[in-house]
Write a protein that holds these residues in place. Sequence first.
Motif, PDB file in Angstrom:
ATOM      1  N   MET A 175     110.813 183.511  82.192  1.00 40.58           N
ATOM      2  CA  MET A 175     110.459 184.138  83.379  1.00 40.58           C
ATOM      3  C   MET A 175     109.617 185.388  82.951  1.00 40.58           C
ATOM      4  SD  MET A 175     112.708 185.820  86.572  1.00 40.58           S
ATOM      5  CE  MET A 175     113.839 184.270  86.684  1.00 40.58           C
ATOM      6  N   ALA A 176     108.645 185.634  83.712  1.00 38.81           N
ATOM      7  CA  ALA A 176     107.632 186.750  83.107  1.00 38.81           C
ATOM      8  C   ALA A 176     108.571 188.250  83.547  1.00 38.81           C
ATOM      9  CB  ALA A 176     106.246 186.684  83.792  1.00 38.81           C
ATOM     10  N   ALA A 177     108.171 189.055  82.703  1.00 38.54           N
ATOM     11  CA  ALA A 177     108.555 190.469  83.089  1.00 38.54           C
ATOM     12  C   ALA A 177     107.392 191.353  83.284  1.00 38.54           C
ATOM     13  CB  ALA A 177     109.584 191.027  81.792  1.00 38.54           C
ATOM     14  N   TYR A 178     107.996 192.394  84.114  1.00 32.77           N
ATOM     15  CA  TYR A 178     106.845 193.298  84.517  1.00 32.77           C
ATOM     16  C   TYR A 178     107.481 194.982  83.657  1.00 32.77           C
ATOM     17  CZ  TYR A 178     104.423 190.070  87.282  1.00 32.77           C
ATOM     18  OH  TYR A 178     103.699 188.998  87.612  1.00 32.77           O
ATOM     19  N   ASP A 179     106.937 195.285  82.980  1.00 37.82           N
ATOM     20  CA  ASP A 179     107.629 196.585  82.475  1.00 37.82           C
ATOM     21  C   ASP A 179     106.432 197.709  82.631  1.00 37.82           C
ATOM     22  OD1 ASP A 179     109.475 194.957  81.507  1.00 37.82           O
ATOM     23  OD2 ASP A 179     108.604 194.685  79.471  1.00 37.82           O
TER      24      ASP A 179
END
Length: 105
Positions: free
Chosen positions: A1-5
């Motif tokens: 799952m892709a993260a947004y930081d």
Amino acid sequence: MAAYDLYGFKGASIFEAKSKIEGKLNISFEGRDSSYQGGVYYKFGEKESEVFIVKRNIDPFDGEPVEKMFSDYPVLLYVDVTLRSEEIKSFLGTEFNLLRHEFFD
């Protein structure tokens, strides 16, 4: 799952932040200008893949911080759609503070 930081940089210069990130991550930002992004900002990456955006934490329309909860950080780094959050965090070191780490489907 892709993260947004979201990272914050306490240095006042967006150019200084850009240069440090380029050196630490071995990437090369493209300079852009957009009133939506608050004037000059820097971007690396394209849609549907990992994207980095460095910008000032100032809303050009009202002069307030874009990220009000993090108003003590004059420069922000957004890392979107990344699969390597921990790796990026370790490369950036202590000069860049991780402010938010989220996952979206």
